[in-house]
Design an enzyme around this catalytic site. Structure first.
Site, mmCIF file in Angstrom:
data_model
loop_
_atom_site.group_PDB
_atom_site.id
_atom_site.type_symbol
_atom_site.label_atom_id
_atom_site.label_comp_id
_atom_site.label_asym_id
_atom_site.label_seq_id
_atom_site.Cartn_x
_atom_site.Cartn_y
_atom_site.Cartn_z
ATOM 1 N N TYR A 151 0.822 -1.207 0.000
ATOM 2 C CA TYR A 151 0.000 0.000 0.000
ATOM 3 C C TYR A 151 0.860 1.263 0.000
ATOM 4 O O TYR A 151 1.804 1.401 0.786
ATOM 5 C CB TYR A 151 -0.921 0.031 1.232
ATOM 6 C CG TYR A 151 -1.647 1.354 1.387
ATOM 7 C CD1 TYR A 151 -2.721 1.664 0.568
ATOM 8 C CD2 TYR A 151 -1.221 2.299 2.311
ATOM 9 C CE1 TYR A 151 -3.372 2.878 0.677
ATOM 10 C CE2 TYR A 151 -1.852 3.520 2.438
ATOM 11 C CZ TYR A 151 -2.933 3.809 1.614
ATOM 12 O OH TYR A 151 -3.561 5.014 1.712
ATOM 13 N N HIS A 181 -3.521 16.524 -2.899
ATOM 14 C CA HIS A 181 -3.834 16.769 -1.494
ATOM 15 C C HIS A 181 -3.538 18.210 -1.069
ATOM 16 O O HIS A 181 -3.838 18.595 0.063
ATOM 17 C CB HIS A 181 -3.055 15.799 -0.605
ATOM 18 C CG HIS A 181 -3.631 14.412 -0.592
ATOM 19 N ND1 HIS A 181 -3.869 13.699 -1.736
ATOM 20 C CD2 HIS A 181 -4.028 13.599 0.431
ATOM 21 C CE1 HIS A 181 -4.387 12.524 -1.427
ATOM 22 N NE2 HIS A 181 -4.496 12.433 -0.119
ATOM 23 N N ASN A 286 1.919 12.263 5.443
ATOM 24 C CA ASN A 286 1.043 11.418 6.251
ATOM 25 C C ASN A 286 1.457 11.480 7.716
ATOM 26 O O ASN A 286 2.486 10.950 8.105
ATOM 27 C CB ASN A 286 1.118 9.973 5.745
ATOM 28 C CG ASN A 286 -0.093 9.164 6.182
ATOM 29 O OD1 ASN A 286 -1.039 9.707 6.732
ATOM 30 N ND2 ASN A 286 -0.060 7.872 5.928
ATOM 31 N N TYR A 374 -14.817 32.705 46.593
ATOM 32 C CA TYR A 374 -14.195 31.559 45.924
ATOM 33 C C TYR A 374 -13.080 31.980 44.969
ATOM 34 O O TYR A 374 -12.093 31.262 44.812
ATOM 35 C CB TYR A 374 -15.240 30.791 45.106
ATOM 36 C CG TYR A 374 -16.232 29.985 45.902
ATOM 37 C CD1 TYR A 374 -16.276 30.029 47.295
ATOM 38 C CD2 TYR A 374 -17.142 29.160 45.249
ATOM 39 C CE1 TYR A 374 -17.196 29.290 48.008
ATOM 40 C CE2 TYR A 374 -18.071 28.411 45.952
ATOM 41 C CZ TYR A 374 -18.100 28.480 47.326
ATOM 42 O OH TYR A 374 -19.020 27.744 48.022
ATOM 43 N N ARG A 377 -10.153 32.460 47.408
ATOM 44 C CA ARG A 377 -9.894 31.361 48.341
ATOM 45 C C ARG A 377 -9.622 30.040 47.618
ATOM 46 O O ARG A 377 -8.854 29.209 48.093
ATOM 47 C CB ARG A 377 -11.105 31.209 49.260
ATOM 48 C CG ARG A 377 -10.894 30.238 50.371
ATOM 49 C CD ARG A 377 -12.055 30.096 51.335
ATOM 50 N NE ARG A 377 -13.276 30.774 51.008
ATOM 51 C CZ ARG A 377 -14.493 30.228 51.138
ATOM 52 N NH1 ARG A 377 -14.615 28.997 51.573
ATOM 53 N NH2 ARG A 377 -15.570 30.922 50.848
ATOM 54 N N PHE A 425 -1.326 7.343 12.043
ATOM 55 C CA PHE A 425 -1.584 8.693 11.523
ATOM 56 C C PHE A 425 -2.813 9.326 12.152
ATOM 57 O O PHE A 425 -3.044 10.530 12.008
ATOM 58 C CB PHE A 425 -1.791 8.630 10.003
ATOM 59 C CG PHE A 425 -2.888 7.681 9.605
ATOM 60 C CD1 PHE A 425 -4.220 8.071 9.641
ATOM 61 C CD2 PHE A 425 -2.592 6.381 9.247
ATOM 62 C CE1 PHE A 425 -5.234 7.192 9.313
ATOM 63 C CE2 PHE A 425 -3.603 5.485 8.914
ATOM 64 C CZ PHE A 425 -4.929 5.890 8.950
ATOM 65 N N GLU A 510 -11.912 6.369 5.065
ATOM 66 C CA GLU A 510 -11.526 7.180 6.224
ATOM 67 C C GLU A 510 -12.807 7.549 6.956
ATOM 68 O O GLU A 510 -13.295 8.680 6.880
ATOM 69 C CB GLU A 510 -10.754 8.410 5.764
ATOM 70 C CG GLU A 510 -9.480 8.052 5.000
ATOM 71 C CD GLU A 510 -8.851 9.236 4.283
ATOM 72 O OE1 GLU A 510 -9.384 10.361 4.404
ATOM 73 O OE2 GLU A 510 -7.839 9.033 3.592
#
Length: 646
Positions: A151, A181, A286, A374, A377, A425, A510
């Site tokens: 792959y 991409h 990647n 608060y 404190r 990834f 994905e």
């Protein structure tokens, strides 16, 4: 109409020029006008006509004579830098000799990464990393030579993972991956964040599990060491944009050229475009490096502002005449969270004690208040969990920085001789951690805004309304408090976790994603808002001190007050407030350049830190004011140790 881009301090300003016969002096003054307008904290520049400055062209770094005409020495779209007298030229443009940081893929920290982004170091590989990279590449070359089906090396990607690519097309496969991409939108990352992104990818490749060739990796290192030569644009695929520029395609930025075609920017710096070998496109893009690099900046800034939140809250407590009783170490031993204990210790080290007497504390030692609100404190409990969360997130980020986040992963160096497809990834780890960070650090602003309210409200502070005399004629800190409230409200939306969302993409291959890029970006925005809110509280607390004079607070808090007053004068009547807030914000960020490597931190932290460290290391009996409700077999305490409020 010609236009020029002028760099002044930390701003880039576009300056159009209708008449090219104007002088460089005119260009400088016009740029300063725009700088003052956009950046109210103008560093004491009262009149641009009287300002003394030098100008130089970014390309070639040549100084320009202010009497020369623009048409004689500049070209349209040139980049120039202007330095006001007393400033130094930006380190992005000054030839310098930064030290080297050796990367091995295992020991880089978030602090190192931020410093690499600032340009404080160049990069080199360790000998062990060099060896691992060579071994990993040998496995990839064997796969290609034997025409195995693996792959991303000899197949397509995602839905096309079953498509086998001919050997003659493997180079084109990797190039097309990067091109397709590079589909991001939006504003580019800053040069500093781009350097972090590139440095982090180099560190991951140096682990030797990615199959990158030594030649390509060294070209990336050479590009990094040429300061400011790369820019990454886009939110969706910044690593692809980064890789595309290194290939000599798309757009790149450098101070010599500005934004230009990548091949020309590389050429201007004596760099050659990268020629991708099988699997190298995938190796470059990647991973989780954008999430992690932005996350590293976010966690470093969060750590810095969390420390300073304790200092600012302590100053507010002094102004509001609070008690130190709630910071008694015995209380916190009963709930021993590390952050809570540390915050309480910082308060004790800064506030009234036998070690650091306070005239303000002495003035209200016999008041009848039982306990504080608060927001004062409970600072150890509220600030404490923020500190513990920051430490948790920092551990996640530092692990991620030194992780192999490729797919597939090459295992020759552990004697397996194979590549395996996995899911390293996936950005879930840093995404979840950065969502936690945003939620935790936001609380510092939430509680700070309530303390600002107490400072501004005369029924709670016993100070003039909105910390100004002649109320009505003057509004004082009225709208500064509104600004703080607005930032806190905006943070409430930004703190919604992005990592609870997921959208299936790439034809359902994905089908679960982390949304980590948005987690990192919004965490940075939350941290910046927290810094701004605490800057407002710091100003308000120092203004409150003015109404308690001539009484003085403790020595460390007086030092903090003096630091603030070195950049912001007391608020005697209404004036333009934005520059004051910006100046205080810078005190929470900036430090002397000489201290960056030796003592990371802001000016406020560096002023108080020696007193905190001394308190930790010296054996000093804890000062414990005694309450009338207390009983003891010991003799009564001296008046010096009687409770402030009871």
């Amino acid at each position: 109409m010609p236009r020029f881009t002028v760099h002044i301090r930390d701003e880039w300003l576009a300056v159009p020029c209708k008449d090219a016969t104007n002088t460089i002096q005119w260009l400088g003054q016009e740029a300063l006008k725009r700088y003052i307008k956009n950046k109210p904290d103008n560093g004491g520049i009262k009149d641009v006509k009287d300002a003394q400055f030098v100008v130089r062209r970014c390309q070639g770094l040549g100084l320009l004579d202010t009497d020369d005409t623009i048409e004689d020495v500049l070209e349209d779209n040139d980049f120039v830098e202007l330095a006001v007298q007393g400033d130094t030229m930006s380190t992005d443009f000054i030839p310098c000799q930064p030290g080297f940081l050796s990367l091995d893929g295992n020991s880089l920290t978030s602090t190192d990464l931020v410093n690499l982004g600032r340009g404080l170091y160049k990069i080199k590989l360790t000998l062990e990393a060099e060896k691992k990279v060579v071994q990993s590449r040998e496995l990839l070359d064997t796969i290609v030579k034997e025409n195995k089906v693996v792959y991303g090396i000899t197949t397509g990607f995602g839905k096309f993972a079953r498509t086998v690519i001919p050997v003659s097309k493997l180079k084109e496969l990797q190039e097309n991956l990067v091109r397709s991409h590079s589909a991001g939108v939006g504003n580019p990352l800053s040069p500093e964040r781009t350097r972090m992104l590139l440095a982090l990818r180099i560190n991951v490749l140096a682990k030797g599990y990615s199959g990158i060739s030594p030649e390509t990796l060294h070209q990336m290192i050479q590009a990094f060491n040429e300061k400011g030569t790369v820019g990454a644009s886009g939110d969706l695929a910044p690593l692809s944009h980064l890789a595309l520029g290194l290939m000599g395609e798309g757009k790149m930025w450098s101070p010599k050229s500005g934004w230009a075609d990548a091949k020309y920017v590389l050429e201007a710096h004596g760099l050659k475009p990268i020629s991708l070998k099988p699997k190298e496109g995938l190796a470059l893009i990647n991973g989780t490096q954008m999430i992690t690099s932005l996350g590293a900046e976010a966690v470093e800034r969060a750590e810095a502002i969390a420390r300073q939140a304790d200092i600012i809250a302590a100053l507010t407590l002094e102004v509001l005449k609070g008690t130190t009783k709630a910071f008694d170490s015995d209380i916190h031993k009963l709930r021993p969270h590390p952050g809570q204990i540390e915050v309480a210790l910082r308060f004790r080290s800064l506030l009234d004690s036998d070690h650091h007497p306070s005239e303000i504390a002495e003035s209200h030692r016999f008041c009848d208040r039982v306990q504080d609100a608060y927001t004062m404190r409970c600072c150890p409990q509220v600030h404490g969990i923020t500190n513990d969360t920051i430490n948790f997130v920092k551990n996640i980020i530092n692990t991620e920085i030194n992780s192999a986040t490729d797919n597939p992963v090459s295992f020759l160096i552990v004697n397996r001789g194979e590549t395996i497809s996995g899911g390293n990834f996936h950005g879930e780890y840093p995404a979840k951690a950065l969502d936690f960070l945003a939620i935790a650090v936001h609380e510092l602003a939430s509680i700070s805004e309530r303390r600002i309210e107490r400072l501004c409200n005369p029924s709670l502070s016993e100070l003039p309304a909105f910390l100004v005399n002649e109320g009505g004629l003057n509004s004082g800190f009225m709208i500064a408090h509104c600004t703080a409230a607005s930032l806190v409200s905006e943070n409430k939306v930004l703190c919604h976790p992005s990592s609870v969302d997921s959208l299936s993409t790439s034809a359902a291959t994905e089908d679960h994603v982390s949304m980590g890029g948005w987690a990192a970006r919004k965490a940075l925005r939350v941290v910046e808002h927290v810094e701004q809110v605490l800057a407002i509280e710091l100003l308000a607390a120092c203004q409150g001190i003015e109404f308690l004079r001539p009484l003085r607070t403790t020595t460390p808090l007086e030092k903090v007050y003096e630091l603030v007053r070195s950049v912001v004068k007391p608020w005697m009547k209404d004036r333009f407030m934005s520059p004051d807030i910006e100046a205080a914000h810078r005190l929470l960020l900036d430090q002397k350049a000489s201290d960056i490597k030796l003592c990371p931190g802001s000016q406020v932290w560096n002023v108080a830190k020696p007193y905190i460290d001394k308190y930790k290391t010296e054996v000093i009996p804890e000062s414990r004011p005694v309450s009338p409700t207390a009983f003891s077999l010991e003799p009564p305490a001296s008046p010096r140790k009687r409770c402030r409020h009871e």
